[in-house]
Design an enzyme around this catalytic site. Structure first.
Site, PDB file in Angstrom:
ATOM      1  N   LYS A 109      10.630 -43.897  12.430  1.00 11.50           N
ATOM      2  CA  LYS A 109      10.349 -43.943  13.965  1.00 11.50           C
ATOM      3  C   LYS A 109       9.678 -42.926  14.306  1.00 11.50           C
ATOM      4  CE  LYS A 109      15.007 -45.870  14.783  1.00 11.50           C
ATOM      5  NZ  LYS A 109      15.709 -45.251  13.497  1.00 11.50           N
ATOM      6  N   HIS A 118      10.272 -44.149  19.100  1.00 13.26           N
ATOM      7  CA  HIS A 118      11.573 -43.900  18.899  1.00 13.26           C
ATOM      8  C   HIS A 118      12.261 -44.090  20.441  1.00 13.26           C
ATOM      9  CE1 HIS A 118      14.623 -41.564  16.461  1.00 13.26           C
ATOM     10  NE2 HIS A 118      15.385 -42.497  17.364  1.00 13.26           N
ATOM     11  N   TYR A 169      15.288 -37.357  12.338  1.00 14.64           N
ATOM     12  CA  TYR A 169      16.577 -37.277  11.862  1.00 14.64           C
ATOM     13  C   TYR A 169      16.633 -36.011  10.665  1.00 14.64           C
ATOM     14  CZ  TYR A 169      17.569 -41.777  13.337  1.00 14.64           C
ATOM     15  OH  TYR A 169      17.671 -43.185  14.293  1.00 14.64           O
ATOM     16  N   ILE A 222      13.911 -59.363   6.954  1.00 18.13           N
ATOM     17  CA  ILE A 222      14.576 -58.093   7.234  1.00 18.13           C
ATOM     18  C   ILE A 222      16.152 -58.545   7.079  1.00 18.13           C
ATOM     19  CG2 ILE A 222      14.421 -58.281   9.856  1.00 18.13           C
ATOM     20  CD1 ILE A 222      14.595 -55.311   9.769  1.00 18.13           C
ATOM     21  N   ASP A 282      17.226 -47.629   7.512  1.00 18.74           N
ATOM     22  CA  ASP A 282      16.720 -47.279   8.876  1.00 18.74           C
ATOM     23  C   ASP A 282      16.525 -45.903   8.724  1.00 18.74           C
ATOM     24  OD1 ASP A 282      16.149 -48.355  11.577  1.00 18.74           O
ATOM     25  OD2 ASP A 282      17.460 -46.504  11.899  1.00 18.74           O
ATOM     26  N   GLY A 303      22.152 -47.258   8.240  1.00 22.54           N
ATOM     27  CA  GLY A 303      21.697 -46.205   9.048  1.00 22.54           C
ATOM     28  C   GLY A 303      21.675 -44.760   8.467  1.00 22.54           C
ATOM     29  N   ALA A 322      19.909 -58.562   7.586  1.00 17.65           N
ATOM     30  CA  ALA A 322      20.854 -58.449   9.035  1.00 17.65           C
ATOM     31  C   ALA A 322      21.454 -57.023   8.690  1.00 17.65           C
ATOM     32  CB  ALA A 322      21.768 -59.618   8.962  1.00 17.65           C
ATOM     33  N   GLY A 324      21.718 -53.159   7.448  1.00  9.00           N
ATOM     34  CA  GLY A 324      20.802 -52.051   6.908  1.00  9.00           C
ATOM     35  C   GLY A 324      21.700 -50.768   6.825  1.00  9.00           C
ATOM     36  N   GLY A 382       6.412 -64.133   8.576  1.00 17.02           N
ATOM     37  CA  GLY A 382       7.245 -64.809   7.490  1.00 17.02           C
ATOM     38  C   GLY A 382       8.089 -63.680   6.801  1.00 17.02           C
TER      39      GLY A 382
END
Ligand code: A2P
Length: 316
Positions: A77, A110, A48, A12, A43, A18, A14, A16, A9
């Site tokens: 990730k 990842h 990164y 998220i 995200d 990056g 649609a 986001g 339930g």
């Protein structure tokens, strides 16, 4: 804002933000801008190199009461050098430390690629890259499921997995991934993968939706097609009084995928979120569908070694 539901339930958004290619120093500012503009989904990834900066921005937003932790959906990730079962939770804890959070909404493996444990930075020699049989995906995945049991993450998923690799993982594991994050845009529409994921209740997130033209030169082909300059995308954008980026983002959402356009520019951050208001017609969707050319912006041999290991990670 359209959202997608997990089996328990949880939802998220649609669209986001990056953060790949957002330098430390600008990533935190981008996250602040995004949250102030109305984004609730960010995200991230350890590799990164900007999670600490993002964490500082998030803490500030929480302290100032601009947003509550539970209103946000934060993904990160697991990097390739932490695939061994005893390395997964420490790597996750480092990410949580950097982001200054006590749980993640979603943690993704990842890549289906293993590096030498503890390796920092890019592999320098053949020895830094391990055959996947040495640390099987299932071993890494079990540790991720442990993290879920411990409450460190709410959902577990993967990234850059083909149907072949997803199928292997699903058959060997008690729980299937809840998400697969892959490169997805009009030049790489991945119909087969989308169908596979849908039939297994796996949500899909589209990365590089705008063609990632800010990625390092070493990752670029000599002559690559431009999504933002594509004439069909531009005609559709003009017709709706929208920008090409907005058409690309809304196309992804109307195909029932989640999408994470990266920007560190305040106007473009807002513009990208506003694409939610756009409505593409069936005819628009049909015209964009005809643009598929199975073209990847990310090189298929990204992790190929001299001996040919990981020759093509996208095996279907
Ligand atoms: P910037 O960060 O300066 O806005 P992708 O999401 O496919 O990785 O693409 C990111 C690239 O697209 C970055 O170079 C980013 O630049 C640029 N970009 C992001 N939003 C837009 C937009 N609305 N219009 C044009 N370019 C954009």
């Amino acid at each position: 804002m359209k959202s997608f539901s997990f089996k328990n339930g949880d939802t998220i958004d649609a669209i986001g933000l990056g953060t790949w290619k957002s330098d430390p120093g600008e990533a935190g500012k981008a996250v602040k801008e995004a949250i102030r503009a109305g984004y609730r989904h960010i995200d991230c990834a350890a590799i990164y190199g900007n999670e600490d900066d993002i964490g500082r921005a998030l803490s500030r937003l929480f302290e100032d009461g601009e947003v509550k932790r539970e209103e946000l959906f934060i993904t990160s990730k697991l990097w390739n050098s932490a695939h061994k079962k005893n390395d997964v939770i420490p790597a996750l804890k480092k990410t949580l430390d950097d982001l200054k959070l006590d749980y993640l909404d979603l943690y993704l493996m990842h890549w289906p690629v293993a590096f030498r444990p503890g390796l920092t930075g890019a592999p320098k020699s053949e020895k830094d890259v391990l055959p996947i049989e040495e640390i099987p995906i299932t071993e890494t995945w079990e540790a991720m499921l442990q993290a879920k049991k411990q409450g460190l993450i709410k959902h577990a998923g993967v990234s850059n997995f083909s149907t072949v690799k997803l199928d292997e993982l699903i058959k060997a594991s008690p729980e299937a991934p809840e998400m697969n994050q892959v490169e997805l845009h009009p030049y790489l529409q991945q119909e087969k993968l989308l169908k596979f994921c849908k039939s297994h209740d796996i949500l899909v997130t589209a990365y590089s939706p705008l063609g990632s033209r800010d990625r390092p030169d070493g990752m670029k082909a000599k002559e690559e097609p431009s999504l933002l300059e594509n004439p069909v995308i531009n005609e559709i954008a003009d017709k709706h009084g929208a920008t090409p980026a907005q058409v690309l983002i809304k196309w992804a959402v109307q195909r029932d995928t989640i999408v994470i356009p990266k920007s560190s520019n305040p106007d473009r951050i807002r513009q990208n979120l506003e694409s939610a208001k756009l409505q593409l017609s069936e005819e628009d969707m049909k015209r964009i569908r005809a643009l598929d050319q199975h073209f990847r912006y990310l090189p298929t041999n990204l992790f190929r070694t001299k001996s040919g290991m990981y020759e093509n990670i996208f095996d279907d």
